[in-house]
Design a protein around this motif. Sequence first.
Motif, mmCIF file in Angstrom:
data_model
loop_
_atom_site.group_PDB
_atom_site.id
_atom_site.type_symbol
_atom_site.label_atom_id
_atom_site.label_comp_id
_atom_site.label_asym_id
_atom_site.label_seq_id
_atom_site.Cartn_x
_atom_site.Cartn_y
_atom_site.Cartn_z
ATOM 1 N N GLU A 39 44.661 39.796 35.289
ATOM 2 C CA GLU A 39 45.544 40.846 35.792
ATOM 3 C C GLU A 39 46.404 40.372 36.954
ATOM 4 O O GLU A 39 47.571 40.754 37.075
ATOM 5 C CB GLU A 39 44.714 42.061 36.216
ATOM 6 C CG GLU A 39 44.039 42.766 35.048
ATOM 7 C CD GLU A 39 43.228 43.964 35.477
ATOM 8 O OE1 GLU A 39 43.008 44.125 36.707
ATOM 9 O OE2 GLU A 39 42.805 44.742 34.593
ATOM 10 N N ALA A 40 45.854 39.524 37.830
ATOM 11 C CA ALA A 40 46.600 39.094 39.014
ATOM 12 C C ALA A 40 47.487 37.884 38.757
ATOM 13 O O ALA A 40 48.574 37.765 39.330
ATOM 14 C CB ALA A 40 45.627 38.793 40.154
ATOM 15 N N TYR A 41 47.047 36.969 37.903
ATOM 16 C CA TYR A 41 47.752 35.702 37.732
ATOM 17 C C TYR A 41 48.101 35.366 36.288
ATOM 18 O O TYR A 41 48.712 34.325 36.035
ATOM 19 C CB TYR A 41 46.907 34.560 38.311
ATOM 20 C CG TYR A 41 46.618 34.724 39.780
ATOM 21 C CD1 TYR A 41 47.606 34.480 40.739
ATOM 22 C CD2 TYR A 41 45.364 35.146 40.225
ATOM 23 C CE1 TYR A 41 47.343 34.641 42.093
ATOM 24 C CE2 TYR A 41 45.094 35.308 41.571
ATOM 25 C CZ TYR A 41 46.087 35.055 42.505
ATOM 26 O OH TYR A 41 45.840 35.219 43.842
ATOM 27 N N GLY A 42 47.708 36.210 35.356
ATOM 28 C CA GLY A 42 47.993 35.917 33.958
ATOM 29 C C GLY A 42 47.207 34.754 33.407
ATOM 30 O O GLY A 42 47.598 34.144 32.403
ATOM 31 N N LEU A 43 46.077 34.440 34.040
ATOM 32 C CA LEU A 43 45.253 33.321 33.609
ATOM 33 C C LEU A 43 44.160 33.790 32.653
ATOM 34 O O LEU A 43 43.394 34.705 32.978
ATOM 35 C CB LEU A 43 44.591 32.638 34.806
ATOM 36 C CG LEU A 43 45.499 31.876 35.773
ATOM 37 C CD1 LEU A 43 44.698 31.413 36.981
ATOM 38 C CD2 LEU A 43 46.144 30.690 35.074
ATOM 39 N N ALA A 44 44.097 33.179 31.491
ATOM 40 C CA ALA A 44 42.953 33.401 30.619
ATOM 41 C C ALA A 44 41.734 32.725 31.245
ATOM 42 O O ALA A 44 41.855 31.887 32.138
ATOM 43 C CB ALA A 44 43.229 32.825 29.238
ATOM 44 N N SER A 45 40.553 33.095 30.778
ATOM 45 C CA SER A 45 39.318 32.467 31.247
ATOM 46 C C SER A 45 38.622 31.777 30.084
ATOM 47 O O SER A 45 38.402 32.382 29.034
ATOM 48 C CB SER A 45 38.379 33.511 31.858
ATOM 49 O OG SER A 45 38.891 34.008 33.068
ATOM 50 N N ILE A 46 38.289 30.529 30.287
ATOM 51 C CA ILE A 46 37.450 29.804 29.335
ATOM 52 C C ILE A 46 36.061 29.727 29.939
ATOM 53 O O ILE A 46 35.865 29.132 31.001
ATOM 54 C CB ILE A 46 38.014 28.414 29.039
ATOM 55 C CG1 ILE A 46 39.393 28.549 28.368
ATOM 56 C CG2 ILE A 46 37.053 27.624 28.152
ATOM 57 C CD1 ILE A 46 40.030 27.232 27.978
ATOM 58 N N VAL A 47 35.109 30.375 29.292
ATOM 59 C CA VAL A 47 33.743 30.477 29.807
ATOM 60 C C VAL A 47 32.935 29.346 29.182
ATOM 61 O O VAL A 47 32.535 29.412 28.021
ATOM 62 C CB VAL A 47 33.128 31.852 29.490
ATOM 63 C CG1 VAL A 47 31.741 31.966 30.114
ATOM 64 C CG2 VAL A 47 34.044 32.972 30.012
#
Length: 357
Positions: free
Chosen positions: A213-221
């Motif tokens: 939401e803040a940076y448009g970064l997806a997360s790879i877990v």
Amino acid sequence: MKLVIVKLSSIGDVIHTLPAVAALRRQFPDADITWVVERSSAQLLRQNPLLNRLIELDTGRWRRQWHSPSVWSEVVTCFQQMRAHRFDIGLDFQGLIKSGLVLYLSGARQRVGFETACLREKLSLMFLTDQVPASDDVHVIEKNLQLVRWLGAAHEGPYEFPMHIPDEDRQWVENRLRTHGIKEFAILNPGGAWKGKRWSPAGYAAIGTFLYEAYGLASIVTHAPDEQALAQEVVARCGESAIPLCCTLKQLAALADRATLFVGGDTGPMHLAAARGTPVVAIFGPTLARRNGPFSPEDVIVREERRSARAYYRREREDDYINVSEDEVRQAIKRRLTRVSQFGSHRLAQIVATPSR
């Protein structure tokens, strides 16, 4: 000169020894250098440009199957082959009875380790011929460098972490990113060797949502094979902004090279990300951040102050997740990504300058 390095495990410990071995290679470019390591921690050292050879032990299997004649034959053969190299000097970077015994059995004529106060198991001194003044009040990388300075291997400038990352591992990462349509991302690593070193899955999920939401970064877990359920819990809470990924250490190194940020605890993947120069926010509980934490002054550490580092060797008492708030981690991420933007230390700094929301 023939040198043998004994640092058996774990992944983080192996990574933290690389700068010292790089200093040795610079000082003695023509030396024959062998590293003895547990097979479970050997992956990052295979085809390493610093080494002439790697000797992999499987002491866990040896202990489990000690009654097997084939195991005894394997052990005897292993150390006979090791002694055949006729090592001049051996260095024990671990300070355990096990590592000291391995060094002794290597046949190295001169066996060097830390002074007694800095040995993890004091009785390991019986296997040493020389002890080097050291300190446990510095980062473990610096402690390891103290050992090689005794041989005249000085260190200047940034730490070096030479690793061989095959092109096929980099291509594997690119294919996974392309398949999921991911361009810019953060790595979230919720796992850890024991629960007391982990932050909660709910916390990681909240951070994954925040990063999107803040940076448009997806997360790879990222996760180990036995941590799949933990990673899936984080991903389920994040929704479409996160994906789970189980990969090898060399694939993880290639992934870290592409990541905007790494968030995780005191684990091998965090140490690997720090070694690759990925911006890091590290979450620490019972272990000492000044000893094990990321070493870049730009990285940010979030600590649970109430825990004592004395619990480091009493894992059974650490049954709870690290108790830091989601807001503490969010603020740490803001600080770390602001530093990326200010100093231009990462190619994706523009993401911070223009957050998506």
